[in-house]
Design a protein around this motif. Sequence first.
Motif, PDB file in Angstrom:
ATOM      1  N   PRO A  72       7.931  -7.366  13.040  1.00 52.51           N
ATOM      2  CA  PRO A  72       6.909  -6.526  12.394  1.00 52.51           C
ATOM      3  C   PRO A  72       5.496  -6.938  12.793  1.00 52.51           C
ATOM      4  O   PRO A  72       5.201  -8.110  12.997  1.00 52.51           O
ATOM      5  CB  PRO A  72       7.154  -6.758  10.899  1.00 52.51           C
ATOM      6  CG  PRO A  72       8.572  -7.224  10.802  1.00 52.51           C
ATOM      7  CD  PRO A  72       8.826  -8.007  12.051  1.00 52.51           C
ATOM      8  N   ASP A  73       4.641  -5.923  12.879  1.00 53.59           N
ATOM      9  CA  ASP A  73       3.244  -6.141  13.225  1.00 53.59           C
ATOM     10  C   ASP A  73       2.393  -5.146  12.438  1.00 53.59           C
ATOM     11  O   ASP A  73       2.909  -4.182  11.862  1.00 53.59           O
ATOM     12  CB  ASP A  73       3.028  -5.952  14.727  1.00 53.59           C
ATOM     13  CG  ASP A  73       1.680  -6.458  15.194  1.00 53.59           C
ATOM     14  OD1 ASP A  73       1.083  -7.278  14.476  1.00 53.59           O
ATOM     15  OD2 ASP A  73       1.218  -6.023  16.268  1.00 53.59           O
ATOM     16  N   ILE A  74       1.099  -5.348  12.409  1.00 56.34           N
ATOM     17  CA  ILE A  74       0.197  -4.416  11.730  1.00 56.34           C
ATOM     18  C   ILE A  74       0.123  -3.118  12.524  1.00 56.34           C
ATOM     19  O   ILE A  74      -0.071  -3.128  13.746  1.00 56.34           O
ATOM     20  CB  ILE A  74      -1.207  -5.037  11.596  1.00 56.34           C
ATOM     21  CG1 ILE A  74      -1.157  -6.272  10.695  1.00 56.34           C
ATOM     22  CG2 ILE A  74      -2.203  -4.027  11.035  1.00 56.34           C
ATOM     23  CD1 ILE A  74      -2.468  -7.016  10.610  1.00 56.34           C
ATOM     24  N   THR A  75       0.289  -2.004  11.840  1.00 59.44           N
ATOM     25  CA  THR A  75       0.193  -0.690  12.463  1.00 59.44           C
ATOM     26  C   THR A  75      -1.064   0.016  11.978  1.00 59.44           C
ATOM     27  O   THR A  75      -1.717  -0.415  11.020  1.00 59.44           O
ATOM     28  CB  THR A  75       1.418   0.175  12.127  1.00 59.44           C
ATOM     29  OG1 THR A  75       1.420   0.445  10.706  1.00 59.44           O
ATOM     30  CG2 THR A  75       2.715  -0.544  12.499  1.00 59.44           C
ATOM     31  N   HIS A  78      -0.878   0.963   8.314  1.00 67.86           N
ATOM     32  CA  HIS A  78      -1.232  -0.112   7.383  1.00 67.86           C
ATOM     33  C   HIS A  78      -2.740  -0.161   7.164  1.00 67.86           C
ATOM     34  O   HIS A  78      -3.219  -0.338   6.035  1.00 67.86           O
ATOM     35  CB  HIS A  78      -0.766  -1.472   7.911  1.00 67.86           C
ATOM     36  CG  HIS A  78       0.705  -1.681   7.827  1.00 67.86           C
ATOM     37  ND1 HIS A  78       1.494  -1.841   8.932  1.00 67.86           N
ATOM     38  CD2 HIS A  78       1.537  -1.746   6.762  1.00 67.86           C
ATOM     39  CE1 HIS A  78       2.751  -2.016   8.564  1.00 67.86           C
ATOM     40  NE2 HIS A  78       2.805  -1.960   7.249  1.00 67.86           N
ATOM     41  N   THR A  94       3.987  -8.340   7.982  1.00 70.82           N
ATOM     42  CA  THR A  94       3.357  -7.855   9.214  1.00 70.82           C
ATOM     43  C   THR A  94       2.824  -8.983  10.084  1.00 70.82           C
ATOM     44  O   THR A  94       2.412  -8.744  11.218  1.00 70.82           O
ATOM     45  CB  THR A  94       2.204  -6.893   8.881  1.00 70.82           C
ATOM     46  OG1 THR A  94       1.247  -7.574   8.045  1.00 70.82           O
ATOM     47  CG2 THR A  94       2.716  -5.664   8.149  1.00 70.82           C
ATOM     48  N   ASP A 368       8.339  -0.565   5.517  1.00 66.56           N
ATOM     49  CA  ASP A 368       7.271  -1.244   6.240  1.00 66.56           C
ATOM     50  C   ASP A 368       6.045  -1.509   5.387  1.00 66.56           C
ATOM     51  O   ASP A 368       5.025  -1.967   5.884  1.00 66.56           O
ATOM     52  CB  ASP A 368       6.866  -0.432   7.475  1.00 66.56           C
ATOM     53  CG  ASP A 368       6.498   1.001   7.118  1.00 66.56           C
ATOM     54  OD1 ASP A 368       6.466   1.323   5.914  1.00 66.56           O
ATOM     55  OD2 ASP A 368       6.228   1.792   8.035  1.00 66.56           O
TER      56      ASP A 368
END
Length: 381
Positions: A72-75, A78, A94, A368
Amino acid sequence: MPRASKRLKPAEQSESRAQPEASSSTSDNLTSQTQAVTTASSHMVATLLFEVGPTLDRIPDDMLFEIISYFPDITQEHVLFGHYREPPAIPLATRERINVLRKLSQTNQLLRTRCFPLAWTRFEVCAADAQTATFFRILGEAMKRQTAWFANAPHLLPLVRNVTVGLTRYQAADIIPAFARCLSSMPNVQTIEVVHAHSQMTTALKNAFEGRRFPSVRTAIVPSCAHEILRCCPLVEEVTCNEDTGSTVIGAIIKGNCTRVRSLLGTNAPLKRLVKFLPNLRAISVKEDMDVIQSLSQFPNLEVIEVNFNQSSGHRPPPSETEPLAGQVEKTVEAARAVLKGNKSTAEKLVRLRLVKRFVESVYTSADGVPARVTLEVIKV
């Protein structure tokens, strides 16, 4: 009379005595050859395993980064909707991808070369556990640690490309100036994202950022109350307001002399001030208002008009999920198309319909952590 025994000829005797010796020699040779082949094969296998074996630092770059992409990563969702959460912060999950990259960069020299630059491309202070009442303290202390870390590690400053933060009033008199100084020391920052900023910290931001310039920034996503940061970005090209109407964002664009803005999204404020200031504006978003849409004809180079809808827009029922959005708002679509057809731009032109639905139930039910769902329809003109 007894039979005479058959005598072997001398040559035959010699061959007979030689046969066991030859057999023994052949056996020894075969054994030696077999051992040599086995040893060589073992060495070859060991060499192959070392060179191209299943070690993480030996796999191709595209495969390594494909594996990392599953963490997971910052989108952008977000950043745009993080302020809807309670508390208004991005989920801690994230941070997994950046944590993995930083751990890999400390494994060995080869992985460090491949992962270290990626591990420090983002400066982020925006994550907190769900339902944490003291999230402002968590973000504030995290900001103190991050700014102090980068102050003591100047070799990391040129690597940062994205800055994603949540700003609170916690010790703002000390923390916000330290953040402004840290941001000023990052020469290659291209994107500034403010997930949330408290509405009563405008003065603290103004005092900390006044007189500063971030010429490398090209993209800014900020709430209305963080518009002072935008004034420091004279070469910004893409601006998005992710909280409130965006009237102060428009004012900051003018006061900061941000004449290169080509995309302005997320605002629901009057745009008349920008007609002469941003004649080359290419993309803009507005709410579903016929008068506002028709007024966009004053921008001669528009290529994209994005119309934003809420769950309950205007005086009609919320848009249906089973029927295409364009079919429910035909007049809105036709008005936007007419504006784009009438201007002088020769590029491809689009009308984007954007429906944002906030979760009625707990915001933490989404996998998410994004507390809203976006439906986007694109119509070519």
